[in-house]
Design a protein around this motif. Structure first.
Motif, PDB file in Angstrom:
ATOM      1  N   ASN A  13       0.798  -1.231   0.000  1.00 36.82           N
ATOM      2  CA  ASN A  13       0.000   0.000   0.000  1.00 36.82           C
ATOM      3  C   ASN A  13       0.827   1.276   0.000  1.00 36.82           C
ATOM      4  OD1 ASN A  13      -2.402  -1.524   0.078  1.00 36.82           O
ATOM      5  ND2 ASN A  13      -2.168  -1.784   2.281  1.00 36.82           N
ATOM      6  N   ASP A  14       2.140   1.164  -0.011  1.00 42.72           N
ATOM      7  CA  ASP A  14       2.989   2.356   0.063  1.00 42.72           C
ATOM      8  C   ASP A  14       3.143   3.075  -1.278  1.00 42.72           C
ATOM      9  OD1 ASP A  14       3.303   1.896   2.721  1.00 42.72           O
ATOM     10  OD2 ASP A  14       5.394   1.260   2.602  1.00 42.72           O
ATOM     11  N   GLY A  15       2.923   2.390  -2.373  1.00 37.94           N
ATOM     12  CA  GLY A  15       3.023   3.025  -3.683  1.00 37.94           C
ATOM     13  C   GLY A  15       4.449   3.391  -4.086  1.00 37.94           C
ATOM     14  N   ILE A  16       5.425   2.685  -3.535  1.00 37.24           N
ATOM     15  CA  ILE A  16       6.827   2.966  -3.851  1.00 37.24           C
ATOM     16  C   ILE A  16       7.229   2.197  -5.102  1.00 37.24           C
ATOM     17  CG2 ILE A  16       9.212   2.733  -3.055  1.00 37.24           C
ATOM     18  CD1 ILE A  16       8.093   2.862  -0.167  1.00 37.24           C
ATOM     19  N   LEU A  17       7.858   2.905  -6.046  1.00 37.30           N
ATOM     20  CA  LEU A  17       8.403   2.266  -7.242  1.00 37.30           C
ATOM     21  C   LEU A  17       9.906   2.156  -7.080  1.00 37.30           C
ATOM     22  CD1 LEU A  17       6.453   4.167 -10.040  1.00 37.30           C
ATOM     23  CD2 LEU A  17       5.870   2.002  -8.940  1.00 37.30           C
ATOM     24  N   LEU A  18      10.452   0.998  -7.407  1.00 33.82           N
ATOM     25  CA  LEU A  18      11.885   0.767  -7.278  1.00 33.82           C
ATOM     26  C   LEU A  18      12.429   0.330  -8.630  1.00 33.82           C
ATOM     27  CD1 LEU A  18      14.305   0.498  -5.302  1.00 33.82           C
ATOM     28  CD2 LEU A  18      13.694  -1.910  -5.124  1.00 33.82           C
ATOM     29  N   ASN A  19      13.360   1.097  -9.158  1.00 34.89           N
ATOM     30  CA  ASN A  19      13.937   0.826 -10.468  1.00 34.89           C
ATOM     31  C   ASN A  19      15.442   1.021 -10.432  1.00 34.89           C
ATOM     32  OD1 ASN A  19      11.492   0.540 -12.296  1.00 34.89           O
ATOM     33  ND2 ASN A  19      11.035   2.444 -11.222  1.00 34.89           N
ATOM     34  N   ALA A  20      16.111   0.443 -11.416  1.00 29.64           N
ATOM     35  CA  ALA A  20      17.525   0.714 -11.657  1.00 29.64           C
ATOM     36  C   ALA A  20      17.574   1.624 -12.879  1.00 29.64           C
ATOM     37  CB  ALA A  20      18.272  -0.584 -11.937  1.00 29.64           C
ATOM     38  N   CYS A  21      18.550   2.529 -12.908  1.00 33.30           N
ATOM     39  CA  CYS A  21      18.650   3.409 -14.070  1.00 33.30           C
ATOM     40  C   CYS A  21      20.114   3.687 -14.398  1.00 33.30           C
ATOM     41  CB  CYS A  21      17.889   4.699 -13.851  1.00 33.30           C
ATOM     42  SG  CYS A  21      18.514   5.752 -12.555  1.00 33.30           S
ATOM     43  N   CYS A  22      20.318   4.089 -15.636  1.00 30.10           N
ATOM     44  CA  CYS A  22      21.658   4.390 -16.123  1.00 30.10           C
ATOM     45  C   CYS A  22      21.636   5.764 -16.776  1.00 30.10           C
ATOM     46  CB  CYS A  22      22.090   3.333 -17.128  1.00 30.10           C
ATOM     47  SG  CYS A  22      23.697   3.683 -17.866  1.00 30.10           S
ATOM     48  N   ASP A  40      23.903  17.458 -17.371  1.00 31.53           N
ATOM     49  CA  ASP A  40      22.469  17.750 -17.418  1.00 31.53           C
ATOM     50  C   ASP A  40      21.719  16.689 -18.224  1.00 31.53           C
ATOM     51  OD1 ASP A  40      22.804  20.020 -15.880  1.00 31.53           O
ATOM     52  OD2 ASP A  40      22.658  21.409 -17.568  1.00 31.53           O
ATOM     53  N   GLU A  41      22.282  16.287 -19.357  1.00 31.13           N
ATOM     54  CA  GLU A  41      21.640  15.253 -20.177  1.00 31.13           C
ATOM     55  C   GLU A  41      21.632  13.912 -19.452  1.00 31.13           C
ATOM     56  OE1 GLU A  41      22.724  16.821 -24.665  1.00 31.13           O
ATOM     57  OE2 GLU A  41      24.287  15.818 -23.468  1.00 31.13           O
ATOM     58  N   GLY A  42      22.682  13.622 -18.710  1.00 27.02           N
ATOM     59  CA  GLY A  42      22.752  12.381 -17.954  1.00 27.02           C
ATOM     60  C   GLY A  42      21.737  12.310 -16.831  1.00 27.02           C
ATOM     61  N   ALA A  43      21.336  13.464 -16.327  1.00 28.32           N
ATOM     62  CA  ALA A  43      20.388  13.517 -15.214  1.00 28.32           C
ATOM     63  C   ALA A  43      18.935  13.353 -15.652  1.00 28.32           C
ATOM     64  CB  ALA A  43      20.548  14.835 -14.460  1.00 28.32           C
ATOM     65  N   VAL A  44      18.658  13.439 -16.943  1.00 28.04           N
ATOM     66  CA  VAL A  44      17.275  13.430 -17.435  1.00 28.04           C
ATOM     67  C   VAL A  44      16.501  12.201 -16.966  1.00 28.04           C
ATOM     68  CG1 VAL A  44      15.861  13.261 -19.527  1.00 28.04           C
ATOM     69  CG2 VAL A  44      17.678  14.950 -19.391  1.00 28.04           C
TER      70      VAL A  44
END
Length: 72
Positions: A13-22, A40-44
């Motif tokens: 019920n917490d609605g937390i999404l957990l992902n890996a990103c690059c 800046d582009e890397g942070a998108v």
């Protein structure tokens, strides 16, 4: 993916999404000037994931790069 599944099971019920990103190959002291993206582009993708709207359920347990879910 395993941790995301566990999170969904233990705190559904917490609605937390957990992902890996690059962020990709970003021009930093470590990557050098030849890298294709500015900081800046890397942070998108990171900002995109951090600002997903409330109540959204996907992506969750995925690998995201360039704001797209990638197979891994």
């Amino acid at each position: 993916m395993i941790l995301a599944r566990r999170l969904s099971k233990e705190r559904p019920n917490d609605g937390i999404l957990l992902n890996a990103c690059c962020p990709g190959w970003v021009r930093t002291d470590m990557a050098g000037e030849a890298a294709e993206k500015s900081p800046d582009e890397g942070a998108v993708t990171l900002v995109y994931l951090a600002l997903l709207p409330p109540k959204i359920t996907e992506p969750h347990g995925k690998f995201v790069s360039d704001k797209e879910v990638k197979l891994w």
